[in-house]
Design a protein around this motif. Structure first.
Motif: not given
Length: 522
Positions: A151-161, A171-172, A203-206
């Motif tokens: 019904t609903t999806a929420i995605v949070h991404i932690a991108m390294p600086k 890695d992200p 990119s770069g995520m495992k």
């Protein structure tokens, strides 16, 4: 009333007067069916086509928008609790109206790559990176919400600086929260596909860096380890079910269906190991592959006197000795058999099996001790040396639920058969009624046709027409054999008789008419 319309109405009245009750009933049924068909066809043609106005709405947004539609007296339909359908021709105008009232949901305009269109030339690098991350999260939200059951999806991404002078980069990672529809349960393969979908989009995520959780807080996957755990559980369950099905089928053949229950629990090792062993063996008798021997002999006496010059100029002397010696060296090379074994253990090895068997004793079934245990042990390949155990017990089974289910099933079958029978009866009655109506109409028309023939014959006899003219007269009026045709012929006959009387006796006819007029005035 116009003469044309009056003539048509007279014709309709005359036709109805000449029709029998069965014909009127059949005509009424046909007219009613035509009217209903026309009504439903017009309704289907005039029904507007509905399209989604907004989708994936929260309960608060849906309530606010439906209140506004009710205030505007707009027809709408609700599909679930998050989708509002409106007529196709009003969709664009209603979207503008809803946006003007400030009720447009945030997901409709502030999501996905549309955020990148709002950037200006003065946007800083940090704002650009943050906006890109939000856009990527919004696109992943929309993609996951397109799956069935989500019904609903929420995605949070932690991108390294990114750091210039740092060699070790992290890695992200991503976390996914899914709001599943009621009754929906994702399988291990579906969770793995979600993990791979998210990791492949960044990119770069495992896959090991993606965590999936449902609305209840249950962790569906913790990256690769979670997916591996799910696959191991599936493999263990498949292995247990296979052994249990084999043993259950065997017991059903021996004791009868429902008289025995077997359960198999397996402990499996999914670790992959590798070992190398070197073994040395010596043949008997031990032959020599090569042998070398060296001998050395020396014979002789010691040298003459010798001394060391002293401080006073004199020298000391020593006596000689025998210098003979013997030396022998022997080297022997013996063969050695060397065996190197490299063993690789595949994952999925069975470490232990536990089998439990329950036999129903309510019907007086007696099984010799040890028989069931031996048979089931052979069926599941039990290995006591491995620590496998089997337990067999006799007890009375509770068959109340099974009997109730059997009774419900029988009642359902009887109801289905009764409904099918009544459906056939109704169909037969309808078909029989239609056939009866058709038969009555046919018989009525046939009888009426015979009466018309008799009327024509009697009328021909009264007119005393030449028999040679009768066939032509009948042939000319074959299509007018109705009550209206008979009345027309009767009027024509009377008109002919009156004309003949007037021509033969005009004075008497005039006198008669004057008398009738005088009587009508008085």
């Amino acid at each position: 009333m116009p003469p044309a319309l009056a003539a048509q109405l007279d014709r309709v009245r005359t036709t109805l007067a000449t029709m029998t009750f069965q014909q009127k009933a059949l005509a009424g049924v046909l007219v009613l069916g035509l009217a209903l068909g026309s009504f439903f066809f017009v309704r289907w043609v005039t029904t507007p086509t509905y399209e989604p106005l907004f989708s994936n709405l929260s309960a608060a947004d849906a309530s606010a928008i439906t209140d506004e539609l009710d205030a505007e007296s707009v027809d709408y339909q609700l599909q679930g609790t998050g989708t509002i359908l409106v007529p196709k021709d009003q969709k664009d105008a209603l979207r503008l109206t809803i946006a003007g009232k400030g009720l447009t949901p945030e997901a409709g305009s502030d999501s996905g790559y549309t955020l990148l269109d709002e950037q200006g030339i003065t946007t800083s690098e940090f704002q650009q990176q943050t906006t890109y991350q939000r856009a990527l999260e919004g696109e992943l939200n929309n993609t996951l919400e397109a799956m069935n059951g989500v019904t609903t999806a929420i995605v949070h991404i932690a991108m390294p600086k990114d750091e210039v002078f740092v060699t070790d980069t992290s890695d992200p990672t991503a976390s996914v929260l899914l709001d599943l529809a009621p009754g929906t349960e994702l399988s291990g393969q579906q969770v793995t596909s979600i993990v791979n979908l998210v990791s492949s989009s960044i990119s770069g995520m495992k896959p090991a860096d993606v965590t999936v959780t449902d609305q209840n807080g249950s962790q569906l996957s913790a990256g690769t380890s979670g997916a591996s755990t799910d696959s191991q559980a599936d493999a263990t369950s498949t292995f247990q079910n296979t052994l249990q099905a084999n043993a259950q089928r065997f017991l059903d053949q021996v004791l009868g269906a429902g008289n025995a229950i077997v359960t198999v629990a397996a402990t499996m090792n999914f670790d992959q190991s590798q070992s190398t062993a070197t073994t040395y063996t010596y043949p008997t008798p031990l032959p020599a592959t090569s042998e070398a021997s060296q001998s050395e002999t020396y014979t002789g006496t010691g040298g003459g006197a010798a001394g060391v010059l002293g401080t006073d100029g004199t020298s000391g002397t020593t006596s000689g000795s025998d210098g003979s010696y013997n030396k022998t060296n022997t080297t022997t090379n013996n063969p050695i058999d060397t065996t190197v074994t490299n063993t690789v253990s595949a994952p999925g090895q069975v470490e232990r099996l536990t089998v439990a068997v329950a036999v129903n004793s309510a019907d007086g079934t007696v099984v010799p001790n040890g028989t069931i245990q031996d048979l089931v042990s052979q069926a599941v390949s039990l290995d006591p040396a491995r620590g496998d155990l089997i337990t067999v017990s006799s007890m009375a089974f509770n068959t109340t639920a099974a009997e109730s289910a059997q009774a419900d099933l029988a009642a359902a079958d009887a109801a289905a058969q009764s409904e099918q029978m009544w459906s056939l009866v109704k169909t037969g009655v309808i078909v029989g009624g239609l056939l009866l109506v058709v038969l009555l109409v046919w018989l009525r028309n046939r009888k009426k046709k015979g009466d018309l023939d008799e009327d024509y014959e009697a009328y021909d006899d009264e007119l005393d027409v030449d028999p040679l003219q009768i066939p032509s007269t009948r042939d000319a009026r074959l299509d007018l054999r109705t009550a209206e045709a008979i009345e027309a012929l009767e009027r024509q006959r009377l008109r002919g008789e009156i004309t003949t009387m007037i021509e033969a006796q005009p004075d008497q006819v005039a006198s008669t008419l004057r008398g009738w007029l005088a009587e009508s005035r008085t």
